[in-house]
Enzyme design. Structure first.
Site, PDB file in Angstrom:
ATOM      1  N   SER A   1       0.846  -1.192   0.000  1.00 38.67           N
ATOM      2  CA  SER A   1       0.000   0.000   0.000  1.00 38.67           C
ATOM      3  C   SER A   1       0.880   1.241   0.000  1.00 38.67           C
ATOM      4  O   SER A   1       2.105   1.147   0.061  1.00 38.67           O
ATOM      5  CB  SER A   1      -0.879  -0.004   1.250  1.00 38.67           C
ATOM      6  N   LYS A   2       0.224   2.389  -0.024  1.00 44.73           N
ATOM      7  CA  LYS A   2       0.938   3.674  -0.074  1.00 44.73           C
ATOM      8  C   LYS A   2       1.983   3.787   1.035  1.00 44.73           C
ATOM      9  O   LYS A   2       3.002   4.440   0.871  1.00 44.73           O
ATOM     10  CB  LYS A   2      -0.075   4.820   0.085  1.00 44.73           C
ATOM     11  N   ARG A   3       1.685   3.154   2.160  1.00 40.38           N
ATOM     12  CA  ARG A   3       2.603   3.182   3.305  1.00 40.38           C
ATOM     13  C   ARG A   3       3.999   2.680   2.907  1.00 40.38           C
ATOM     14  O   ARG A   3       4.999   3.069   3.484  1.00 40.38           O
ATOM     15  CB  ARG A   3       2.001   2.246   4.365  1.00 40.38           C
TER      16      ARG A   3
END
Ligand code: GLU
Length: 467
Positions: free
Chosen positions: A237-239
């Site tokens: 994910s963006k994380r």
């Protein structure tokens, strides 16, 4: 004839995980000399945007994933879905459900609160009356007993209990068909033979198989691939950093490197890491797609990208570098030989962004010298050396690498200077730093005028510093 499809929902950029699905479908089709179809699943009108569709198409083109048919848009296929809904209704394989959605929602909540799996109670399942004046959804009359087997090419044999599967709504009260239904109608009418997709769709598969059976359509082959994880083994994910194909393009990754990286997230061929596109097409098979999730390791991507940058022709790299230079505010014009600039930086850049950063000194109007480097190498004796070099460059008019090497050698002997002193002195004068590509390469790329101007500026600096 093998026919595969990539069926993205246009609700955002092309995610790395979806790009892998696209790539596997494309490779499988190309390997078998089959057909690769692109279908845009834009039935969710609230979340689908044209901008996302454009971004997806652009990402695919950049990756070199050309499609043979499509893009088909689900939003333009309503009549076909309608026909199929009517067919099931007519054959008694689907039924009108007049239940109040609020009431069903209430039942659902109660079931969840009890810890049960929510299920439609079947109120309208055997209703024979038609109430034309009352709103209705249409449900699929799913078998309540038995089991549905999924023979998955990656996951193996997965069994689902039919009692667990609900009477799926295939058409909502507002007349719009639902996701699992349209996917089946599309895959059938588009003649898809192999459905290769993320394993987040595995639970949809038994419902879809029941629909195939209701229509008496032959089943396609299914292959569900594991998701892509970050290095902490959580879903990518963006994380974990950038997740869209576009973002990697903008950071200066080459499509060959990204494709090579993505394909190895879940597929292997012995110990081999580097594959040309032709080799991938030749070697790709679903048998070697692993069951476990691929881990997105950016160090490996950087390693691959550095490899592809080194391997590419200087000319193509020079072309690809231009937008990255422009982003930094430089306007490469004919005065500088970009091909030579690239030649010196290819070995030392992991991305085009990094290459543009390292090329900055070529474009600056005035250099700022690294103070330590200047103190050490822009010293009084160098002023004379620079004067001689200016004379040489101006009189021959050329900055030929072999010739420069000969001049450096001669100066070494005549002036009793080490090659290091000479090279570093020129390097600081011409780049501002003590590390750069080879000094002859730098001079050759800078060209006569810039070399002369920078050496003059260095002489002025030495004079003003009084060292
Ligand atoms: N539109 C779905 C998605 O983007 C894919 C559906 C499918 O491959 O069957 O996840």
């Amino acid at each position: 004839m093998i026919r595969t499809r990539f069926a993205p929902s246009p609700t955002g950029h092309l995610h790395i995980g979806s790009a892998r699905t696209a790539l596997f479908n494309w490779l499988f089709a190309r390997h078998h000399r089959g057909v690769f179809i692109l279908r845009i699943e834009d039935t969710d009108q609230a979340r689908s945007t044209e901008e996302s569709t454009r971004a997806i198409l652009e990402s695919m083109k950049w990756m070199g994933l050309d499609w043979d048919e499509g893009p088909y848009f689900q939003s333009r296929r309503t009549a076909i879905y309608r026909e199929h809904v009517d067919k099931l209704l007519g054959e008694g394989k689907a039924y009108r459900c007049y239940c109040d959605p609020d009431h069903l929602e209430e039942l659902r909540k109660q079931a969840l609160a009890r810890g049960d799996k929510p299920k439609y109670p079947g109120t309208c399942r055997d209703l024979t009356d038609v109430h034309p004046d009352r709103p209705f959804a249409i449900r699929f009359k799913a078998p309540r007993e038995g089991r549905t087997d999924v023979h998955d090419l990656i996951k193996g044999h997965v069994v689902f209990d039919n009692a667990e599967l609900d009477d799926l709504v295939i058409c909502r009260r507002d007349g719009t068909p639902t996701y699992n239904f349209v996917v089946v109608v599309d895959d059938v009418t588009m003649g898809i033979t192999h459905i290769i997709r993320g394993d987040d769709h595995l639970n949809n598969t038994p419902r879809q198989i029941l629909l195939y059976q209701a229509f008496n359509y032959p089943l396609p082959a299914f292959a569900h691939m594991s998701l892509t994880l970050g290095t902490d083994r959580a879903r990518l994910s963006k994380r974990h950093g950038a997740t869209s194909v576009m973002a990697y393009r903008e950071m200066g990754y080459l499509p060959e490197a990204l494709n090579n990286f993505i394909v190895r997230l879940g597929w292997s061929c012995g110990d081999q890491e580097i594959f040309s596109t032709a080799e991938l097409i030749d070697k790709f098979s679903l048998e070697h797609v692993g069951k476990s999730a691929g881990v997105f390791n950016v160090d490996k991507l950087n390693w691959l990208n550095a490899h592809y940058i080194k391997q590419e022709s200087d000319e193509r790299m020079a072309q690809m570098l231009v937008p990255f230079l422009q982003k930094k505010g430089y306007a490469p014009d004919g005065s500088l030989d970009l091909v030579k600039v690239v030649r010196g930086l290819k070995e030392r850049s992991k991305t085009l962004e990094e290459m543009a950063e390292k090329a900055s000194f070529y474009f600056k109007d005035t250099l700022t010298y690294n103070p330590d480097a200047a103190a050490k190498f822009l010293t009084a004796p160098m002023a004379d050396v620079f004067a001689e070099m200016i004379h040489h460059v101006e009189s021959t008019g050329a900055t030929d690498e072999n010739e420069l090497e000969a001049v450096f050698k001669r100066m070494q002997v005549e002036r009793g200077l080490s090659l290091k002193q000479l090279a570093q002195g020129h390097r600081v004068a011409l780049t501002g730093e003590t590390a750069s590509p080879g000094i002859y390469e730098v001079m050759a790329a800078l060209g006569k005028e810039k070399v002369v101007r920078r050496l003059r500026e260095a002489m002025a600096f030495i004079k003003s510093a009084g060292t």
